[in-house]
Scaffold this motif. Structure first.
Motif, PDB file in Angstrom:
ATOM      1  N   ASP A   1       8.799 127.587  28.999  1.00 25.67           N
ATOM      2  CA  ASP A   1       7.354 127.589  29.690  1.00 25.67           C
ATOM      3  C   ASP A   1       6.666 126.051  29.509  1.00 25.67           C
ATOM      4  OD1 ASP A   1       4.762 128.963  30.393  1.00 25.67           O
ATOM      5  OD2 ASP A   1       4.100 129.304  28.278  1.00 25.67           O
ATOM      6  N   LEU A   2       7.455 125.228  30.345  1.00 28.31           N
ATOM      7  CA  LEU A   2       6.950 123.994  30.461  1.00 28.31           C
ATOM      8  C   LEU A   2       6.693 123.937  31.826  1.00 28.31           C
ATOM      9  CD1 LEU A   2       9.481 122.043  27.840  1.00 28.31           C
ATOM     10  CD2 LEU A   2       7.215 122.738  27.535  1.00 28.31           C
ATOM     11  N   ALA A   3       5.412 123.119  32.153  1.00 31.06           N
ATOM     12  CA  ALA A   3       5.206 122.565  33.481  1.00 31.06           C
ATOM     13  C   ALA A   3       4.774 121.245  33.565  1.00 31.06           C
ATOM     14  CB  ALA A   3       4.007 123.529  34.058  1.00 31.06           C
ATOM     15  N   TRP A   4       5.288 120.502  34.744  1.00 30.33           N
ATOM     16  CA  TRP A   4       5.168 119.121  34.925  1.00 30.33           C
ATOM     17  C   TRP A   4       4.512 118.831  35.977  1.00 30.33           C
ATOM     18  CZ3 TRP A   4       8.684 114.921  36.866  1.00 30.33           C
ATOM     19  CH2 TRP A   4       7.867 113.708  36.731  1.00 30.33           C
ATOM     20  N   ALA A   5       2.914 118.558  36.246  1.00 31.63           N
ATOM     21  CA  ALA A   5       2.325 118.140  37.192  1.00 31.63           C
ATOM     22  C   ALA A   5       2.560 116.701  37.666  1.00 31.63           C
ATOM     23  CB  ALA A   5       0.864 118.460  37.083  1.00 31.63           C
ATOM     24  N   THR A   6       2.954 116.751  39.139  1.00 32.67           N
ATOM     25  CA  THR A   6       3.312 115.357  39.402  1.00 32.67           C
ATOM     26  C   THR A   6       3.190 115.482  40.903  1.00 32.67           C
ATOM     27  OG1 THR A   6       5.170 113.761  39.643  1.00 32.67           O
ATOM     28  CG2 THR A   6       5.782 115.904  39.713  1.00 32.67           C
ATOM     29  N   PRO A   7       2.944 114.377  41.582  1.00 32.25           N
ATOM     30  CA  PRO A   7       3.141 114.113  43.077  1.00 32.25           C
ATOM     31  C   PRO A   7       4.426 114.676  43.701  1.00 32.25           C
ATOM     32  CG  PRO A   7       2.277 112.253  42.127  1.00 32.25           C
ATOM     33  CD  PRO A   7       2.618 113.022  41.160  1.00 32.25           C
ATOM     34  N   VAL A   8       4.471 115.210  44.886  1.00 33.10           N
ATOM     35  CA  VAL A   8       5.679 115.994  45.492  1.00 33.10           C
ATOM     36  C   VAL A   8       6.427 114.717  45.650  1.00 33.10           C
ATOM     37  CG1 VAL A   8       6.668 116.787  47.149  1.00 33.10           C
ATOM     38  CG2 VAL A   8       4.479 117.522  46.708  1.00 33.10           C
TER      39      VAL A   8
ATOM     40  N   ALA B   1      10.300 104.701  49.707  1.00 34.01           N
ATOM     41  CA  ALA B   1       8.874 104.536  49.252  1.00 34.01           C
ATOM     42  C   ALA B   1       7.931 104.963  50.196  1.00 34.01           C
ATOM     43  CB  ALA B   1       8.796 102.917  49.287  1.00 34.01           C
ATOM     44  N   LEU B   2       8.285 105.225  51.415  1.00 29.35           N
ATOM     45  CA  LEU B   2       7.267 105.767  52.601  1.00 29.35           C
ATOM     46  C   LEU B   2       6.979 107.226  52.204  1.00 29.35           C
ATOM     47  CD1 LEU B   2       7.998 103.893  55.927  1.00 29.35           C
ATOM     48  CD2 LEU B   2       5.802 103.513  54.337  1.00 29.35           C
ATOM     49  N   PHE B   3       8.384 108.016  52.003  1.00 24.61           N
ATOM     50  CA  PHE B   3       8.264 109.361  51.459  1.00 24.61           C
ATOM     51  C   PHE B   3       7.238 109.627  50.185  1.00 24.61           C
ATOM     52  CE2 PHE B   3       9.908 112.902  49.088  1.00 24.61           C
ATOM     53  CZ  PHE B   3       9.731 113.835  50.045  1.00 24.61           C
ATOM     54  N   ALA B   4       7.476 108.685  49.416  1.00 20.96           N
ATOM     55  CA  ALA B   4       6.676 108.708  48.037  1.00 20.96           C
ATOM     56  C   ALA B   4       5.470 108.538  48.596  1.00 20.96           C
ATOM     57  CB  ALA B   4       7.446 108.088  47.204  1.00 20.96           C
ATOM     58  N   LEU B   5       4.898 107.626  49.302  1.00 18.05           N
ATOM     59  CA  LEU B   5       3.512 107.631  49.492  1.00 18.05           C
ATOM     60  C   LEU B   5       3.005 108.392  50.416  1.00 18.05           C
ATOM     61  CD1 LEU B   5       3.625 103.401  49.736  1.00 18.05           C
ATOM     62  CD2 LEU B   5       2.750 104.865  47.866  1.00 18.05           C
ATOM     63  N   SER B   6       3.649 109.170  50.932  1.00 18.38           N
ATOM     64  CA  SER B   6       3.231 110.025  52.125  1.00 18.38           C
ATOM     65  C   SER B   6       3.049 111.344  51.516  1.00 18.38           C
ATOM     66  CB  SER B   6       4.291 110.046  53.301  1.00 18.38           C
ATOM     67  OG  SER B   6       4.104 108.961  54.111  1.00 18.38           O
ATOM     68  N   ASN B   7       3.578 111.609  50.300  1.00 19.94           N
ATOM     69  CA  ASN B   7       3.545 112.797  49.752  1.00 19.94           C
ATOM     70  C   ASN B   7       3.108 112.923  48.472  1.00 19.94           C
ATOM     71  OD1 ASN B   7       4.929 114.567  51.830  1.00 19.94           O
ATOM     72  ND2 ASN B   7       6.544 113.082  51.654  1.00 19.94           N
ATOM     73  N   MET B   8       1.433 112.798  48.433  1.00 20.07           N
ATOM     74  CA  MET B   8       0.910 112.482  47.302  1.00 20.07           C
ATOM     75  C   MET B   8       0.302 113.847  46.531  1.00 20.07           C
ATOM     76  SD  MET B   8       1.663 109.513  46.313  1.00 20.07           S
ATOM     77  CE  MET B   8       0.615 109.270  45.013  1.00 20.07           C
ATOM     78  N   GLN B   9       0.447 115.264  47.196  1.00 16.06           N
ATOM     79  CA  GLN B   9      -0.009 116.381  46.846  1.00 16.06           C
ATOM     80  C   GLN B   9       0.533 116.587  45.338  1.00 16.06           C
ATOM     81  OE1 GLN B   9       1.821 116.193  49.606  1.00 16.06           O
ATOM     82  NE2 GLN B   9       0.374 116.311  51.281  1.00 16.06           N
ATOM     83  N   GLU B  10      -0.134 117.274  44.726  1.00 14.36           N
ATOM     84  CA  GLU B  10       0.055 117.676  43.065  1.00 14.36           C
ATOM     85  C   GLU B  10       0.995 118.826  43.538  1.00 14.36           C
ATOM     86  OE1 GLU B  10      -0.288 116.666  39.733  1.00 14.36           O
ATOM     87  OE2 GLU B  10      -1.039 114.749  40.738  1.00 14.36           O
ATOM     88  N   VAL B  11       2.091 118.963  42.536  1.00 13.63           N
ATOM     89  CA  VAL B  11       2.918 120.191  42.551  1.00 13.63           C
ATOM     90  C   VAL B  11       3.417 120.194  41.045  1.00 13.63           C
ATOM     91  CG1 VAL B  11       5.094 118.904  42.912  1.00 13.63           C
ATOM     92  CG2 VAL B  11       4.810 121.280  43.596  1.00 13.63           C
ATOM     93  N   GLN B  12       3.568 121.628  40.556  1.00 19.36           N
ATOM     94  CA  GLN B  12       4.056 121.745  38.961  1.00 19.36           C
ATOM     95  C   GLN B  12       5.379 122.037  39.155  1.00 19.36           C
ATOM     96  OE1 GLN B  12       1.660 124.587  36.928  1.00 19.36           O
ATOM     97  NE2 GLN B  12      -0.033 123.333  36.926  1.00 19.36           N
ATOM     98  N   LEU B  13       6.070 121.268  38.601  1.00 17.40           N
ATOM     99  CA  LEU B  13       7.422 121.706  38.242  1.00 17.40           C
ATOM    100  C   LEU B  13       7.923 122.215  36.966  1.00 17.40           C
ATOM    101  CD1 LEU B  13       8.929 117.924  39.436  1.00 17.40           C
ATOM    102  CD2 LEU B  13       8.692 120.088  40.832  1.00 17.40           C
ATOM    103  N   ARG B  14       8.501 123.223  37.239  1.00 15.80           N
ATOM    104  CA  ARG B  14       8.816 124.173  36.174  1.00 15.80           C
ATOM    105  C   ARG B  14      10.231 124.553  36.034  1.00 15.80           C
ATOM    106  NH1 ARG B  14       4.186 127.384  34.432  1.00 15.80           N
ATOM    107  NH2 ARG B  14       2.570 127.054  35.774  1.00 15.80           N
ATOM    108  N   LEU B  15      10.677 124.584  34.566  1.00 16.10           N
ATOM    109  CA  LEU B  15      12.323 125.139  34.430  1.00 16.10           C
ATOM    110  C   LEU B  15      12.316 126.219  33.715  1.00 16.10           C
ATOM    111  CD1 LEU B  15      15.154 123.851  34.408  1.00 16.10           C
ATOM    112  CD2 LEU B  15      14.883 122.783  32.430  1.00 16.10           C
ATOM    113  N   TRP B  16      13.000 127.063  34.249  1.00 11.87           N
ATOM    114  CA  TRP B  16      13.035 128.518  33.507  1.00 11.87           C
ATOM    115  C   TRP B  16      14.033 128.492  32.715  1.00 11.87           C
ATOM    116  CZ3 TRP B  16      16.976 132.055  33.357  1.00 11.87           C
ATOM    117  CH2 TRP B  16      16.666 133.330  32.924  1.00 11.87           C
ATOM    118  N   PRO B  17      14.048 128.981  31.557  1.00 12.78           N
ATOM    119  CA  PRO B  17      13.055 130.128  31.147  1.00 12.78           C
ATOM    120  C   PRO B  17      12.235 129.420  30.186  1.00 12.78           C
ATOM    121  CG  PRO B  17      15.093 130.052  29.774  1.00 12.78           C
ATOM    122  CD  PRO B  17      15.473 128.864  30.847  1.00 12.78           C
TER     123      PRO B  17
END
Length: 110
Positions: free
Chosen positions: A32-39, A14-30
């Protein structure tokens, strides 16, 4: 007792999730979908998926052992039933005064 081991890990996650709230885009090759979520959420989600995959593989690896255990349990029940019959015959023969016939039948081998 499990909670004593599980609770510190849960607090740490829980502390890890609360400490890392920067947005990141997760993609799955090949794709063309992206998911923006906190780290923190992304890492926890991917860790959960990895845990479920590992648990499924461990469960599947134990299937042959569980099958053998069921077979051995049924064989043990069969032998216990035969032993009870033999003991009953022996008790009846001793009650009648004649020697008990010793007869042994084993289940067929597979």
């Amino acid at each position: 007792m499990r909670w004593l081991l599980f609770l510190p890990l849960l607090i740490l996650l829980a502390l890890f999730a609360l400490s890392n709230m920067q947005e990141v885009q997760l993609r799955l090759w090949p794709f063309d979908l992206a998911w923006a979520t906190p780290v923190g959420v992304g890492v926890l989600l991917l860790s959960g998926i990895g845990f479920l995959l590992g648990a499924t593989l461990a469960w599947a690896a134990g299937l042959p052992a569980r099958r053998r255990a069921r077979e051995m349990e049924s064989a043990a029940k069969l032998l216990e039933a035969e032993l009870a019959v033999m003991k009953a015959r022996q008790a009846q023969a001793q009650h009648e005064g004649a020697p008990a016939p010793m007869q042994l039948t084993l289940p067929a081998a597979r």
